[in-house]
Motif scaffolding. Structure first.
Motif, PDB file in Angstrom:
ATOM      1  N   MET A   1      15.862  -4.482   3.709  1.00 32.43           N
ATOM      2  CA  MET A   1      15.427  -3.544   3.011  1.00 32.43           C
ATOM      3  C   MET A   1      16.433  -2.606   2.802  1.00 32.43           C
ATOM      4  SD  MET A   1      12.151  -1.152   3.961  1.00 32.43           S
ATOM      5  CE  MET A   1      10.929  -2.404   3.294  1.00 32.43           C
ATOM      6  N   ASN A   2      16.336  -2.061   1.530  1.00 33.29           N
ATOM      7  CA  ASN A   2      17.315  -0.874   1.436  1.00 33.29           C
ATOM      8  C   ASN A   2      16.537   0.413   1.417  1.00 33.29           C
ATOM      9  OD1 ASN A   2      19.480  -2.813   1.017  1.00 33.29           O
ATOM     10  ND2 ASN A   2      19.402  -2.646  -1.248  1.00 33.29           N
ATOM     11  N   CYS A   3      17.410   1.594   1.714  1.00 35.03           N
ATOM     12  CA  CYS A   3      16.842   3.003   1.824  1.00 35.03           C
ATOM     13  C   CYS A   3      16.388   3.191   0.218  1.00 35.03           C
ATOM     14  CB  CYS A   3      18.082   3.844   1.964  1.00 35.03           C
ATOM     15  SG  CYS A   3      17.723   5.639   2.083  1.00 35.03           S
ATOM     16  N   HIS A   4      15.250   3.984   0.587  1.00 35.46           N
ATOM     17  CA  HIS A   4      14.516   4.376  -0.857  1.00 35.46           C
ATOM     18  C   HIS A   4      15.499   5.385  -1.630  1.00 35.46           C
ATOM     19  CE1 HIS A   4      11.241   5.954  -3.205  1.00 35.46           C
ATOM     20  NE2 HIS A   4      11.495   7.232  -2.930  1.00 35.46           N
ATOM     21  N   TYR A   5      16.387   6.082  -0.996  1.00 31.87           N
ATOM     22  CA  TYR A   5      17.366   7.115  -1.559  1.00 31.87           C
ATOM     23  C   TYR A   5      18.565   6.596  -1.952  1.00 31.87           C
ATOM     24  CZ  TYR A   5      13.601  10.116  -0.407  1.00 31.87           C
ATOM     25  OH  TYR A   5      12.546  10.931   0.135  1.00 31.87           O
ATOM     26  N   CYS A   6      19.122   5.507  -1.359  1.00 35.73           N
ATOM     27  CA  CYS A   6      20.537   5.062  -1.714  1.00 35.73           C
ATOM     28  C   CYS A   6      20.528   3.590  -1.432  1.00 35.73           C
ATOM     29  CB  CYS A   6      21.522   5.773  -0.823  1.00 35.73           C
ATOM     30  SG  CYS A   6      21.381   5.234   1.030  1.00 35.73           S
ATOM     31  N   ASP A   7      21.840   3.069  -1.510  1.00 34.00           N
ATOM     32  CA  ASP A   7      21.898   1.404  -1.558  1.00 34.00           C
ATOM     33  C   ASP A   7      22.109   1.092  -0.232  1.00 34.00           C
ATOM     34  OD1 ASP A   7      21.397   1.293  -4.045  1.00 34.00           O
ATOM     35  OD2 ASP A   7      23.491   1.330  -4.884  1.00 34.00           O
ATOM     36  N   ARG A   8      22.292   1.907   1.054  1.00 37.01           N
ATOM     37  CA  ARG A   8      22.525   1.481   2.427  1.00 37.01           C
ATOM     38  C   ARG A   8      21.332   0.756   2.964  1.00 37.01           C
ATOM     39  NH1 ARG A   8      24.812   7.064   4.182  1.00 37.01           N
ATOM     40  NH2 ARG A   8      23.972   7.753   2.353  1.00 37.01           N
ATOM     41  N   GLU A   9      21.482  -0.124   3.985  1.00 39.74           N
ATOM     42  CA  GLU A   9      20.638  -0.917   4.570  1.00 39.74           C
ATOM     43  C   GLU A   9      19.645   0.107   5.202  1.00 39.74           C
ATOM     44  OE1 GLU A   9      18.508  -4.277   5.946  1.00 39.74           O
ATOM     45  OE2 GLU A   9      20.263  -4.220   4.838  1.00 39.74           O
ATOM     46  N   ALA A  10      18.353  -0.099   5.192  1.00 40.04           N
ATOM     47  CA  ALA A  10      17.328   1.019   5.924  1.00 40.04           C
ATOM     48  C   ALA A  10      17.446   0.537   7.279  1.00 40.04           C
ATOM     49  CB  ALA A  10      16.008   0.466   5.455  1.00 40.04           C
ATOM     50  N   ALA A  11      17.503   1.595   8.290  1.00 36.98           N
ATOM     51  CA  ALA A  11      17.408   1.638   9.749  1.00 36.98           C
ATOM     52  C   ALA A  11      15.934   1.825  10.157  1.00 36.98           C
ATOM     53  CB  ALA A  11      18.161   2.843  10.058  1.00 36.98           C
ATOM     54  N   PHE A  12      15.173   2.371   9.210  1.00 42.05           N
ATOM     55  CA  PHE A  12      13.772   2.821   9.390  1.00 42.05           C
ATOM     56  C   PHE A  12      12.714   2.365   8.349  1.00 42.05           C
ATOM     57  CE2 PHE A  12      16.548   5.741  11.681  1.00 42.05           C
ATOM     58  CZ  PHE A  12      16.140   5.542  12.809  1.00 42.05           C
ATOM     59  N   ALA A  13      11.602   2.190   8.621  1.00 40.12           N
ATOM     60  CA  ALA A  13      10.567   1.801   7.591  1.00 40.12           C
ATOM     61  C   ALA A  13       9.259   2.327   7.827  1.00 40.12           C
ATOM     62  CB  ALA A  13      10.556   0.264   7.336  1.00 40.12           C
ATOM     63  N   ALA A  14       8.729   2.982   6.998  1.00 41.89           N
ATOM     64  CA  ALA A  14       7.370   3.497   7.109  1.00 41.89           C
ATOM     65  C   ALA A  14       6.657   3.006   5.972  1.00 41.89           C
ATOM     66  CB  ALA A  14       7.366   4.982   6.682  1.00 41.89           C
ATOM     67  N   GLU A  15       5.278   2.497   6.534  1.00 42.96           N
ATOM     68  CA  GLU A  15       4.284   1.908   5.864  1.00 42.96           C
ATOM     69  C   GLU A  15       3.152   2.838   5.595  1.00 42.96           C
ATOM     70  OE1 GLU A  15       1.904  -2.355   5.367  1.00 42.96           O
ATOM     71  OE2 GLU A  15       3.419  -1.972   6.911  1.00 42.96           O
ATOM     72  N   SER A  16       2.560   2.683   4.785  1.00 40.55           N
ATOM     73  CA  SER A  16       1.259   3.742   4.518  1.00 40.55           C
ATOM     74  C   SER A  16       0.420   3.144   3.347  1.00 40.55           C
ATOM     75  CB  SER A  16       1.321   5.180   4.107  1.00 40.55           C
ATOM     76  OG  SER A  16       0.266   5.750   3.985  1.00 40.55           O
ATOM     77  N   GLY A  17      -0.863   2.505   3.533  1.00 38.55           N
ATOM     78  CA  GLY A  17      -1.591   2.045   2.419  1.00 38.55           C
ATOM     79  C   GLY A  17      -1.035   0.882   1.770  1.00 38.55           C
ATOM     80  N   GLY A  18      -0.435   0.062   2.554  1.00 40.07           N
ATOM     81  CA  GLY A  18       0.265  -1.139   2.151  1.00 40.07           C
ATOM     82  C   GLY A  18       1.700  -0.855   1.636  1.00 40.07           C
ATOM     83  N   LEU A  19       2.058   0.162   1.200  1.00 40.62           N
ATOM     84  CA  LEU A  19       3.477   0.486   0.648  1.00 40.62           C
ATOM     85  C   LEU A  19       4.251   0.882   1.807  1.00 40.62           C
ATOM     86  CD1 LEU A  19       5.105   1.384  -1.854  1.00 40.62           C
ATOM     87  CD2 LEU A  19       4.432   3.458  -1.472  1.00 40.62           C
ATOM     88  N   LYS A  20       5.406   0.206   1.527  1.00 42.54           N
ATOM     89  CA  LYS A  20       6.414   0.301   2.708  1.00 42.54           C
ATOM     90  C   LYS A  20       7.923   0.735   2.101  1.00 42.54           C
ATOM     91  CE  LYS A  20       8.109  -2.629   6.809  1.00 42.54           C
ATOM     92  NZ  LYS A  20       8.116  -3.842   7.124  1.00 42.54           N
ATOM     93  N   VAL A  21       8.170   1.857   2.803  1.00 38.67           N
ATOM     94  CA  VAL A  21       9.668   2.496   2.360  1.00 38.67           C
ATOM     95  C   VAL A  21      10.489   2.655   3.442  1.00 38.67           C
ATOM     96  CG1 VAL A  21      10.472   4.575   1.327  1.00 38.67           C
ATOM     97  CG2 VAL A  21       8.406   3.843   0.921  1.00 38.67           C
TER      98      VAL A  21
END
Length: 54
Positions: A1-21
């Motif tokens: 998964m990539n970062c929501h704001y840039c193209d880097r690899e996501a280090a953290f993920a948050a999920e709410s209501g079935g949406l994962k960022v």
């Protein structure tokens, strides 16, 4: 998964209501700092009863 704001690899993920960022470490720290500067973080600490480990 990539970062929501840039193209880097996501280090953290948050999920709410079935949406994962994902967030890279830099953007995670920026969002955390924004919360710390607002009253939102203190309110969240009160809701979840978070104590700092010393």
């Amino acid at each position: 998964m990539n970062c929501h704001y840039c193209d880097r690899e996501a280090a953290f993920a948050a999920e709410s209501g079935g949406l994962k960022v994902g967030l890279c470490e830099e953007h995670f720290r920026e969002r955390l700092q924004e919360l710390a500067e607002a009253d939102g973080l203190e309110n969240l600490k009160e809701k979840v009863d978070v104590d700092r480990a010393e």
